[in-house]
Write a protein that holds these residues in place. Structure first.
Motif, PDB file in Angstrom:
ATOM      1  N   ILE A   8      24.844   1.513  67.857  1.00  0.00           N
ATOM      2  CA  ILE A   8      23.575   2.259  67.917  1.00  0.00           C
ATOM      3  C   ILE A   8      23.438   2.937  69.273  1.00  0.00           C
ATOM      4  O   ILE A   8      23.027   4.097  69.361  1.00  0.00           O
ATOM      5  CB  ILE A   8      22.389   1.318  67.616  1.00  0.00           C
ATOM      6  CG1 ILE A   8      22.438   0.906  66.139  1.00  0.00           C
ATOM      7  CG2 ILE A   8      21.061   1.977  67.972  1.00  0.00           C
ATOM      8  CD1 ILE A   8      21.493  -0.212  65.774  1.00  0.00           C
ATOM      9  N   THR A   9      23.808   2.234  70.336  1.00  0.00           N
ATOM     10  CA  THR A   9      23.767   2.822  71.673  1.00  0.00           C
ATOM     11  C   THR A   9      24.644   4.064  71.735  1.00  0.00           C
ATOM     12  O   THR A   9      24.236   5.111  72.247  1.00  0.00           O
ATOM     13  CB  THR A   9      24.211   1.794  72.730  1.00  0.00           C
ATOM     14  OG1 THR A   9      23.345   0.653  72.671  1.00  0.00           O
ATOM     15  CG2 THR A   9      24.174   2.390  74.129  1.00  0.00           C
ATOM     16  N   GLN A  10      25.844   3.976  71.193  1.00  0.00           N
ATOM     17  CA  GLN A  10      26.742   5.133  71.183  1.00  0.00           C
ATOM     18  C   GLN A  10      26.127   6.305  70.409  1.00  0.00           C
ATOM     19  O   GLN A  10      26.199   7.456  70.851  1.00  0.00           O
ATOM     20  CB  GLN A  10      28.089   4.757  70.564  1.00  0.00           C
ATOM     21  CG  GLN A  10      28.905   3.819  71.407  1.00  0.00           C
ATOM     22  CD  GLN A  10      30.156   3.347  70.681  1.00  0.00           C
ATOM     23  OE1 GLN A  10      30.564   3.912  69.676  1.00  0.00           O
ATOM     24  NE2 GLN A  10      30.757   2.293  71.199  1.00  0.00           N
ATOM     25  N   LEU A  11      25.530   6.011  69.257  1.00  0.00           N
ATOM     26  CA  LEU A  11      24.939   7.073  68.450  1.00  0.00           C
ATOM     27  C   LEU A  11      23.743   7.716  69.147  1.00  0.00           C
ATOM     28  O   LEU A  11      23.543   8.934  69.069  1.00  0.00           O
ATOM     29  CB  LEU A  11      24.552   6.540  67.069  1.00  0.00           C
ATOM     30  CG  LEU A  11      25.748   6.157  66.186  1.00  0.00           C
ATOM     31  CD1 LEU A  11      25.281   5.378  64.964  1.00  0.00           C
ATOM     32  CD2 LEU A  11      26.552   7.387  65.792  1.00  0.00           C
ATOM     33  N   LEU A  12      22.957   6.916  69.850  1.00  0.00           N
ATOM     34  CA  LEU A  12      21.823   7.470  70.605  1.00  0.00           C
ATOM     35  C   LEU A  12      22.328   8.327  71.759  1.00  0.00           C
ATOM     36  O   LEU A  12      21.757   9.393  72.047  1.00  0.00           O
ATOM     37  CB  LEU A  12      20.920   6.345  71.105  1.00  0.00           C
ATOM     38  CG  LEU A  12      20.218   5.511  70.029  1.00  0.00           C
ATOM     39  CD1 LEU A  12      19.399   4.403  70.673  1.00  0.00           C
ATOM     40  CD2 LEU A  12      19.362   6.371  69.115  1.00  0.00           C
ATOM     41  N   LEU A  13      23.384   7.894  72.411  1.00  0.00           N
ATOM     42  CA  LEU A  13      23.971   8.692  73.489  1.00  0.00           C
ATOM     43  C   LEU A  13      24.559   9.989  72.944  1.00  0.00           C
ATOM     44  O   LEU A  13      24.442  11.049  73.567  1.00  0.00           O
ATOM     45  CB  LEU A  13      25.029   7.891  74.232  1.00  0.00           C
ATOM     46  CG  LEU A  13      24.468   6.786  75.134  1.00  0.00           C
ATOM     47  CD1 LEU A  13      25.557   5.797  75.512  1.00  0.00           C
ATOM     48  CD2 LEU A  13      23.805   7.388  76.354  1.00  0.00           C
ATOM     49  N   GLY A  14      25.170   9.919  71.774  1.00  0.00           N
ATOM     50  CA  GLY A  14      25.662  11.127  71.127  1.00  0.00           C
ATOM     51  C   GLY A  14      24.541  12.121  70.892  1.00  0.00           C
ATOM     52  O   GLY A  14      24.707  13.330  71.091  1.00  0.00           O
ATOM     53  N   ALA A  15      23.384  11.620  70.490  1.00  0.00           N
ATOM     54  CA  ALA A  15      22.212  12.490  70.294  1.00  0.00           C
ATOM     55  C   ALA A  15      21.781  13.122  71.610  1.00  0.00           C
ATOM     56  O   ALA A  15      21.458  14.308  71.667  1.00  0.00           O
ATOM     57  CB  ALA A  15      21.062  11.693  69.680  1.00  0.00           C
ATOM     58  N   ALA A  16      21.775  12.326  72.674  1.00  0.00           N
ATOM     59  CA  ALA A  16      21.354  12.835  73.977  1.00  0.00           C
ATOM     60  C   ALA A  16      22.262  13.950  74.477  1.00  0.00           C
ATOM     61  O   ALA A  16      21.813  14.884  75.132  1.00  0.00           O
ATOM     62  CB  ALA A  16      21.316  11.694  74.999  1.00  0.00           C
ATOM     63  N   TYR A  17      23.544  13.863  74.163  1.00  0.00           N
ATOM     64  CA  TYR A  17      24.514  14.856  74.617  1.00  0.00           C
ATOM     65  C   TYR A  17      24.755  15.977  73.599  1.00  0.00           C
ATOM     66  O   TYR A  17      25.541  16.880  73.859  1.00  0.00           O
ATOM     67  CB  TYR A  17      25.855  14.187  74.931  1.00  0.00           C
ATOM     68  CG  TYR A  17      25.902  13.473  76.249  1.00  0.00           C
ATOM     69  CD1 TYR A  17      26.202  14.159  77.425  1.00  0.00           C
ATOM     70  CD2 TYR A  17      25.660  12.106  76.334  1.00  0.00           C
ATOM     71  CE1 TYR A  17      26.267  13.503  78.641  1.00  0.00           C
ATOM     72  CE2 TYR A  17      25.713  11.444  77.547  1.00  0.00           C
ATOM     73  CZ  TYR A  17      26.027  12.148  78.698  1.00  0.00           C
ATOM     74  OH  TYR A  17      26.077  11.491  79.894  1.00  0.00           O
ATOM     75  N   ALA A  18      24.100  15.927  72.446  1.00  0.00           N
ATOM     76  CA  ALA A  18      24.368  16.889  71.371  1.00  0.00           C
ATOM     77  C   ALA A  18      24.163  18.332  71.814  1.00  0.00           C
ATOM     78  O   ALA A  18      24.903  19.223  71.399  1.00  0.00           O
ATOM     79  CB  ALA A  18      23.498  16.589  70.157  1.00  0.00           C
ATOM     80  N   ASP A  19      23.179  18.566  72.657  1.00  0.00           N
ATOM     81  CA  ASP A  19      22.900  19.937  73.114  1.00  0.00           C
ATOM     82  C   ASP A  19      23.636  20.285  74.413  1.00  0.00           C
ATOM     83  O   ASP A  19      23.355  21.288  75.042  1.00  0.00           O
ATOM     84  CB  ASP A  19      21.401  20.156  73.275  1.00  0.00           C
ATOM     85  CG  ASP A  19      20.775  19.236  74.311  1.00  0.00           C
ATOM     86  OD1 ASP A  19      21.482  18.406  74.919  1.00  0.00           O
ATOM     87  OD2 ASP A  19      19.553  19.350  74.523  1.00  0.00           O
ATOM     88  N   LYS A  20      24.568  19.442  74.805  1.00  0.00           N
ATOM     89  CA  LYS A  20      25.402  19.646  76.007  1.00  0.00           C
ATOM     90  C   LYS A  20      24.615  19.532  77.311  1.00  0.00           C
ATOM     91  O   LYS A  20      25.111  19.864  78.368  1.00  0.00           O
ATOM     92  CB  LYS A  20      26.121  21.008  75.983  1.00  0.00           C
ATOM     93  CG  LYS A  20      26.872  21.307  74.714  1.00  0.00           C
ATOM     94  CD  LYS A  20      28.088  20.431  74.560  1.00  0.00           C
ATOM     95  CE  LYS A  20      28.926  20.879  73.391  1.00  0.00           C
ATOM     96  NZ  LYS A  20      29.027  19.956  72.314  1.00  0.00           N
ATOM     97  N   ARG A  21      23.361  19.068  77.210  1.00  0.00           N
ATOM     98  CA  ARG A  21      22.522  18.872  78.399  1.00  0.00           C
ATOM     99  C   ARG A  21      21.888  17.487  78.306  1.00  0.00           C
ATOM    100  O   ARG A  21      21.188  17.202  77.350  1.00  0.00           O
ATOM    101  CB  ARG A  21      21.412  19.925  78.454  1.00  0.00           C
ATOM    102  CG  ARG A  21      21.875  21.337  78.647  1.00  0.00           C
ATOM    103  CD  ARG A  21      20.689  22.310  78.715  1.00  0.00           C
ATOM    104  NE  ARG A  21      19.728  22.158  77.635  1.00  0.00           N
ATOM    105  CZ  ARG A  21      19.804  22.776  76.444  1.00  0.00           C
ATOM    106  NH1 ARG A  21      20.823  23.569  76.180  1.00  0.00           N
ATOM    107  NH2 ARG A  21      18.873  22.597  75.534  1.00  0.00           N
ATOM    108  N   LEU A  22      22.130  16.683  79.290  1.00  0.00           N
ATOM    109  CA  LEU A  22      21.545  15.348  79.318  1.00  0.00           C
ATOM    110  C   LEU A  22      20.304  15.379  80.195  1.00  0.00           C
ATOM    111  O   LEU A  22      20.387  15.675  81.389  1.00  0.00           O
ATOM    112  CB  LEU A  22      22.548  14.329  79.859  1.00  0.00           C
ATOM    113  CG  LEU A  22      22.037  12.903  79.948  1.00  0.00           C
ATOM    114  CD1 LEU A  22      21.737  12.354  78.556  1.00  0.00           C
ATOM    115  CD2 LEU A  22      23.057  12.026  80.650  1.00  0.00           C
TER     116      LEU A  22
END
Length: 133
Positions: A8-22
């Protein structure tokens, strides 16, 4: 869902980076969501390390999602709600984030009617006619 906290942590991080801006707000939201999932406990050091060392280039959403086949439909929906919450954290609507959510939903095997309220709606030209009248 606690037993899947690393995925779940990985998937949430994937969401955070989805737009290429954290954004900092996204990391704050992820930490808050993880704490809630853990019953209000402090986020463990290994998850904090995962947050700090996450590599979006090496991340494969389909591969991680496939490890969550045993989740119920309700838990899969809840996971998408968590992802949508991360997407909303920076207060910007972004197609890349929407695509990520849809990709994750498909990888989890959810039908669109189970999550369509969490996605962006693209209006066709005829639907825009008279919208601002």
């Amino acid at each position: 869902m606690k037993q899947h906290i690393e995925k779940i942590t990985q998937l949430l991080l994937g969401a955070a980076y989805a737009d290429k801006r954290l954004a900092g707000a996204e990391i704050t939201r992820i930490r808050s969501l993880l704490s809630t999932l853990l019953g209000g406990a402090e986020v463990p050091e290994e998850l904090l390390r995962m947050i700090n060392t996450f590599s979006p280039a090496a991340f494969n959403v389909q591969q991680v999602a496939s490890a969550l086949d045993d989740l119920s439909t309700e838990d899969k929906r809840k996971l998408l709600e968590l992802v949508a919450s991360v997407n909303d954290a920076d207060e910007e609507l972004d197609l890349a984030e929407d695509i990520y959510l849809r990709t994750l939903a498909a990888a989890l095997g959810l039908d669109e009617e189970k999550y369509s309220d969490l996605t962006l709606e693209i209006l066709a030209g005829e639907e825009l006619h008279g919208l601002l009248a």
